[in-house]
Enzyme design. Structure first.
Site, PDB file in Angstrom:
ATOM      1  N   ARG A 217      17.453  42.876  40.798  1.00 20.61           N
ATOM      2  CA  ARG A 217      18.714  42.228  40.396  1.00 20.61           C
ATOM      3  C   ARG A 217      19.677  43.283  39.846  1.00 20.61           C
ATOM      4  O   ARG A 217      19.345  44.465  39.779  1.00 20.61           O
ATOM      5  CB  ARG A 217      18.436  41.170  39.336  1.00 20.61           C
ATOM      6  CG  ARG A 217      17.931  41.781  38.031  1.00 20.61           C
ATOM      7  CD  ARG A 217      17.712  40.729  36.958  1.00 20.61           C
ATOM      8  NE  ARG A 217      17.532  41.357  35.679  1.00 20.61           N
ATOM      9  CZ  ARG A 217      16.722  40.897  34.727  1.00 20.61           C
ATOM     10  NH1 ARG A 217      16.008  39.810  34.932  1.00 20.61           N
ATOM     11  NH2 ARG A 217      16.639  41.522  33.571  1.00 20.61           N
ATOM     12  N   ILE A 219      22.284  46.026  38.807  1.00 18.40           N
ATOM     13  CA  ILE A 219      22.689  47.292  39.420  1.00 18.40           C
ATOM     14  C   ILE A 219      21.657  47.754  40.449  1.00 18.40           C
ATOM     15  O   ILE A 219      22.014  48.220  41.531  1.00 18.40           O
ATOM     16  CB  ILE A 219      22.889  48.356  38.309  1.00 18.40           C
ATOM     17  CG1 ILE A 219      24.088  47.967  37.422  1.00 18.40           C
ATOM     18  CG2 ILE A 219      23.098  49.741  38.911  1.00 18.40           C
ATOM     19  CD1 ILE A 219      24.239  48.810  36.158  1.00 18.40           C
ATOM     20  N   ASP A 238       9.810  46.361  41.229  1.00 18.21           N
ATOM     21  CA  ASP A 238      10.145  45.633  39.992  1.00 18.21           C
ATOM     22  C   ASP A 238       8.877  44.973  39.469  1.00 18.21           C
ATOM     23  O   ASP A 238       7.835  45.000  40.142  1.00 18.21           O
ATOM     24  CB  ASP A 238      11.256  44.587  40.232  1.00 18.21           C
ATOM     25  CG  ASP A 238      12.161  44.433  39.004  1.00 18.21           C
ATOM     26  OD1 ASP A 238      11.634  44.149  37.909  1.00 18.21           O
ATOM     27  OD2 ASP A 238      13.388  44.588  39.143  1.00 18.21           O
ATOM     28  N   ASN A 288      16.142  53.327  37.955  1.00 17.19           N
ATOM     29  CA  ASN A 288      17.173  52.386  37.489  1.00 17.19           C
ATOM     30  C   ASN A 288      16.632  51.389  36.460  1.00 17.19           C
ATOM     31  O   ASN A 288      17.392  50.904  35.623  1.00 17.19           O
ATOM     32  CB  ASN A 288      17.746  51.636  38.708  1.00 17.19           C
ATOM     33  CG  ASN A 288      18.493  50.387  38.301  1.00 17.19           C
ATOM     34  OD1 ASN A 288      19.652  50.453  37.874  1.00 17.19           O
ATOM     35  ND2 ASN A 288      17.851  49.224  38.384  1.00 17.19           N
ATOM     36  N   ALA A 289      15.333  51.074  36.523  1.00 17.43           N
ATOM     37  CA  ALA A 289      14.772  50.059  35.612  1.00 17.43           C
ATOM     38  C   ALA A 289      15.085  50.441  34.173  1.00 17.43           C
ATOM     39  O   ALA A 289      14.978  51.605  33.789  1.00 17.43           O
ATOM     40  CB  ALA A 289      13.258  49.952  35.813  1.00 17.43           C
ATOM     41  N   GLY A 290      15.511  49.460  33.414  1.00 18.58           N
ATOM     42  CA  GLY A 290      15.835  49.739  32.020  1.00 18.58           C
ATOM     43  C   GLY A 290      15.883  48.452  31.234  1.00 18.58           C
ATOM     44  O   GLY A 290      16.115  47.377  31.806  1.00 18.58           O
ATOM     45  N   TYR A 353      17.710  52.446  22.396  1.00 18.05           N
ATOM     46  CA  TYR A 353      18.297  52.537  23.749  1.00 18.05           C
ATOM     47  C   TYR A 353      19.073  53.855  23.912  1.00 18.05           C
ATOM     48  O   TYR A 353      18.908  54.569  24.903  1.00 18.05           O
ATOM     49  CB  TYR A 353      19.221  51.333  23.953  1.00 18.05           C
ATOM     50  CG  TYR A 353      19.857  51.214  25.314  1.00 18.05           C
ATOM     51  CD1 TYR A 353      19.138  50.746  26.406  1.00 18.05           C
ATOM     52  CD2 TYR A 353      21.198  51.556  25.503  1.00 18.05           C
ATOM     53  CE1 TYR A 353      19.731  50.616  27.656  1.00 18.05           C
ATOM     54  CE2 TYR A 353      21.803  51.418  26.744  1.00 18.05           C
ATOM     55  CZ  TYR A 353      21.073  50.952  27.823  1.00 18.05           C
ATOM     56  OH  TYR A 353      21.670  50.830  29.053  1.00 18.05           O
ATOM     57  N   LYS A 357      18.441  56.905  26.499  1.00 12.43           N
ATOM     58  CA  LYS A 357      19.434  57.289  27.511  1.00 12.43           C
ATOM     59  C   LYS A 357      19.927  58.723  27.296  1.00 12.43           C
ATOM     60  O   LYS A 357      20.277  59.422  28.252  1.00 12.43           O
ATOM     61  CB  LYS A 357      20.603  56.298  27.501  1.00 12.43           C
ATOM     62  CG  LYS A 357      20.202  54.863  27.882  1.00 12.43           C
ATOM     63  CD  LYS A 357      19.663  54.783  29.300  1.00 12.43           C
ATOM     64  CE  LYS A 357      19.403  53.357  29.752  1.00 12.43           C
ATOM     65  NZ  LYS A 357      18.855  53.285  31.116  1.00 12.43           N
ATOM     66  N   THR A 388      27.662  42.739  34.728  1.00  8.40           N
ATOM     67  CA  THR A 388      26.335  42.262  35.124  1.00  8.40           C
ATOM     68  C   THR A 388      25.950  41.103  34.197  1.00  8.40           C
ATOM     69  O   THR A 388      26.666  40.804  33.244  1.00  8.40           O
ATOM     70  CB  THR A 388      25.266  43.362  34.983  1.00  8.40           C
ATOM     71  OG1 THR A 388      25.241  43.773  33.621  1.00  8.40           O
ATOM     72  CG2 THR A 388      25.538  44.552  35.881  1.00  8.40           C
TER      73      THR A 388
HETATM   74  P1  NAD Z   1      19.002  44.292  34.550  1.00 11.09           P
HETATM   75  O1  NAD Z   1      18.290  43.844  33.325  1.00 11.09           O
HETATM   76  O2  NAD Z   1      19.780  43.285  35.307  1.00 11.09           O
HETATM   77  O3  NAD Z   1      17.977  44.964  35.550  1.00 11.09           O
HETATM   78  C1  NAD Z   1      16.958  45.839  35.112  1.00 11.09           C
HETATM   79  C2  NAD Z   1      15.772  45.679  36.032  1.00 11.09           C
HETATM   80  O4  NAD Z   1      14.719  46.538  35.561  1.00 11.09           O
HETATM   81  C3  NAD Z   1      15.225  44.247  36.026  1.00 11.09           C
HETATM   82  O5  NAD Z   1      15.068  43.783  37.346  1.00 11.09           O
HETATM   83  C4  NAD Z   1      13.895  44.390  35.320  1.00 11.09           C
HETATM   84  O6  NAD Z   1      12.912  43.458  35.751  1.00 11.09           O
HETATM   85  C5  NAD Z   1      13.503  45.826  35.678  1.00 11.09           C
HETATM   86  N1  NAD Z   1      12.487  46.322  34.754  1.00 11.09           N
HETATM   87  C6  NAD Z   1      12.505  46.231  33.406  1.00 11.09           C
HETATM   88  N2  NAD Z   1      11.357  46.727  32.901  1.00 11.09           N
HETATM   89  C7  NAD Z   1      10.606  47.130  33.946  1.00 11.09           C
HETATM   90  C8  NAD Z   1       9.320  47.712  34.075  1.00 11.09           C
HETATM   91  N3  NAD Z   1       8.561  47.966  32.990  1.00 11.09           N
HETATM   92  N4  NAD Z   1       8.847  48.010  35.299  1.00 11.09           N
HETATM   93  C9  NAD Z   1       9.588  47.752  36.402  1.00 11.09           C
HETATM   94  N5  NAD Z   1      10.829  47.208  36.345  1.00 11.09           N
HETATM   95  C10 NAD Z   1      11.326  46.887  35.141  1.00 11.09           C
HETATM   96  O7  NAD Z   1      19.902  45.526  34.082  1.00 11.09           O
HETATM   97  P2  NAD Z   1      21.198  46.201  34.752  1.00 11.09           P
HETATM   98  O8  NAD Z   1      22.381  45.804  33.961  1.00 11.09           O
HETATM   99  O9  NAD Z   1      21.220  46.018  36.214  1.00 11.09           O
HETATM  100  O10 NAD Z   1      20.921  47.745  34.386  1.00 11.09           O
HETATM  101  C11 NAD Z   1      20.274  48.644  35.285  1.00 11.09           C
HETATM  102  C12 NAD Z   1      20.218  50.011  34.611  1.00 11.09           C
HETATM  103  O11 NAD Z   1      21.544  50.425  34.268  1.00 11.09           O
HETATM  104  C13 NAD Z   1      19.416  50.032  33.327  1.00 11.09           C
HETATM  105  O12 NAD Z   1      18.713  51.263  33.221  1.00 11.09           O
HETATM  106  C14 NAD Z   1      20.487  49.939  32.261  1.00 11.09           C
HETATM  107  O13 NAD Z   1      20.056  50.486  31.039  1.00 11.09           O
HETATM  108  C15 NAD Z   1      21.590  50.756  32.892  1.00 11.09           C
HETATM  109  N6  NAD Z   1      22.945  50.466  32.362  1.00 11.09           N
HETATM  110  C16 NAD Z   1      23.530  49.248  32.553  1.00 11.09           C
HETATM  111  C17 NAD Z   1      24.809  49.024  32.055  1.00 11.09           C
HETATM  112  C18 NAD Z   1      25.533  47.705  32.252  1.00 11.09           C
HETATM  113  O14 NAD Z   1      26.677  47.580  31.825  1.00 11.09           O
HETATM  114  N7  NAD Z   1      24.928  46.719  32.881  1.00 11.09           N
HETATM  115  C19 NAD Z   1      25.466  50.028  31.349  1.00 11.09           C
HETATM  116  C20 NAD Z   1      24.828  51.251  31.163  1.00 11.09           C
HETATM  117  C21 NAD Z   1      23.570  51.462  31.693  1.00 11.09           C
END
Ligand code: NAD
Length: 447
Positions: A217, A219, A238, A288-290, A353, A357, A388
């Site tokens: 899902r 990003i 995932d 990307n997972a976070g 966090y 990062k 998102t």
């Molecule tokens: P999101 O929560 O929608 O997606 C993160 C995905 O990572 C999820 O599908 C989740 O199931 C997966 N995940 C979490 N823990 C896991 C694990 N232990 N093993 C495997 N998969 C795992 O988040 P997003 O907003 O799409 O963010 C994606 C990345 O971008 C992240 O690293 C987040 O920190 C970073 N980020 C996002 C933003 C933003 O504005 N959304 C800003 C800065 C950084």
């Protein structure tokens, strides 16, 4: 989540009211569509006397099919991009050439236009005077980015002597709509080894295998789609709890789905076995997972600390070490980490966090030189406010502040992050490593 304010102020009464009250009027940013030309209109190319990049830039612009007007012979064109070779500037007085080129033209730049300044990394300058002048370019470009309107952006490309042959992918990224939500950033092109050729710029990842973690899902899903668009076979990873969504993304991109928790003790073994059996290795790894577990430090449990450091940072170190150690990450491989502007600026309630990062920034800087011997690059994207589910859950007032506190006065889209990932992932980006690219519309935070 829809940005209703942007729509409201884009026309009619909303536009009138916003203008009268001096409120921000975010432009509709043009995003990349396959087949689109690299630049949105004629490119005016200029340069300071003695620059070493002008000929290369001309050749690359021609190769990209851009309509190029030399600064001397251009008539009153409305430029899609203004490109200036500043590598010849060796003194502070010489910076005047930059002013002379941009001052008469910048107000005529087309909407969603580009200002691209090409310089030398100050650390590679021939002496103090040149280092001063080249460092000055960064302040200049950052300020231009803040002054531009109508969705236009500014980019600084710092090309080390000897790395001129590796600048093409970065120039194309900066000029094109792929960099719609990137502005005011300096990108270093420093690799002097030959960069793998790109037969088809529309599908630079043809024949490559890419792994995207957290792909079910947000990003990650759009990164998977974008790498697929660029020609890659994509392995989507995932957690099992996301299995149905993961399978749907994998089906959309015609790729594989691997259910795995990247923090599990056997995560490395399972990943290595999967990649070895299905693809014989991997070319692109996108971490990307976070997760977030926000609390101010005094209220944060040890579990919240451990969870965030474990997923966002330790798993990246462990999995990459495994793929590099087993030789599964092939020569000329690409590793792209997902940092955040929280890791650059810090944020209330995000000590865990932001530490994770910022740690990723340390990671790419430390591992890039080690990996370079095999042609492997290690870079990070640092997203700002991206629309998102995560940001949709932020309370309204904070969300609006996060959206507007950047030069483009709006949040980015997942595809903006994905385009930056795809740029780093491309074979042609082999001369770019150890970099952190902010995809944040030039956010005020940490700027
Ligand atoms: P999101 O929560 O929608 O997606 C993160 C995905 O990572 C999820 O599908 C989740 O199931 C997966 N995940 C979490 N823990 C896991 C694990 N232990 N093993 C495997 N998969 C795992 O988040 P997003 O907003 O799409 O963010 C994606 C990345 O971008 C992240 O690293 C987040 O920190 C970073 N980020 C996002 C933003 C933003 O504005 N959304 C800003 C800065 C950084």
């Amino acid at each position: 989540m829809a940005d209703r304010y942007r729509k409201f102020t884009s026309r009619g009464a909303g536009a009138f009211v916003a203008k009268r009250l001096g409120l921000p009027r975010p432009a509709l940013l043009e995003r990349y569509r396959p087949g689109q030309p690299v630049a949105r209109g004629p490119v005016v190319l200029g340069g300071a006397a003695g620059g070493r990049m002008r000929k290369t830039l001309r050749e690359l612009l021609d190769a990209a099919g851009a309509e190029v007007a030399q600064a001397a012979d251009e008539s009153s064109v409305r430029a899609g991009a203004l490109v200036f070779d500043a590598t010849g500037i060796g003194t502070s007085a010489g910076l005047r050439a930059l002013y002379d080129f941009l001052h008469p033209r910048i107000r005529e730049l087309a909407p969603c236009g580009r200002v691209v300044v090409v310089g030398t990394p100050p650390e590679d300058a021939a002496g103090a005077g040149e280092a001063v002048a080249q460092r000055a370019l960064e302040g200049f470009v950052r300020s231009v980015g803040k002054e531009l309107r109508d969705g236009s952006t500014a980019h600084l490309l710092l090309v080390a002597p000897g790395a001129e042959g590796g600048v093409e992918s970065t120039l194309r990224f900066a000029l094109s709509a792929r960099s719609a939500y990137v502005s005011g950033q300096a990108l270093r092109v420093t690799g002097t080894a030959p960069v793998p050729g790109t037969a088809d710029w529309a599908r630079p990842l043809a024949g490559k295998t890419a792994l995207v973690t957290g792909a079910s899902r947000g990003i990650g899903a759009v990164v998977a789609e974008t790498l697929h668009r660029d020609g890659a076979r994509v392995v989507c990873l995932d957690v099992a709890a996301q299995g149905a969504e993961l399978a749907a993304v994998a089906a959309r991109v015609g790729g594989g789905a691997l259910e795995s928790d990247i923090t599990a003790a056997d995560a490395g073994d399972r990943l290595a076995a999967y990649l070895g059996a299905h693809h014989g290795g991997v070319d692109v790894v996108v971490h990307n997972a976070g997760i977030t577990r926000d609390r101010t430090l005094g209220r944060m449990s040890a579990g919240q600390w451990e969870a965030v450091i474990g997923v966002n940072l330790t798993a990246v170190e462990t999995l990459t070490a495994r793929l590099l150690g087993d030789g599964l990450l092939r020569a000329d491989g690409r590793i792209v980490c997902t940092s955040s502007i929280s890791g650059i600026a810090g944020n209330v309630g995000q000590t865990n966090y932001a530490a994770s990062k910022a740690g990723l920034i340390g990671y790419v800087q430390a591992v890039a030189p080690e990996a370079a011997a095999r042609g492997v690059t290690v870079n990070a994207v640092a997203p700002g406010f991206i629309e998102t589910r995560m940001t949709a859950a932020v309370p309204l007032v904070i969300r609006e502040a996060g959206r507007r506190m950047n030069s483009l006065k709006q949040g980015g889209l997942p595809v903006d992050v994905a385009e930056a990932v795809a740029y780093f992932a491309a074979p042609g980006s082999g001369a770019v490593t150890g970099q952190v690219l902010r995809v944040c519309g030039q956010a005020l935070l940490g700027a």
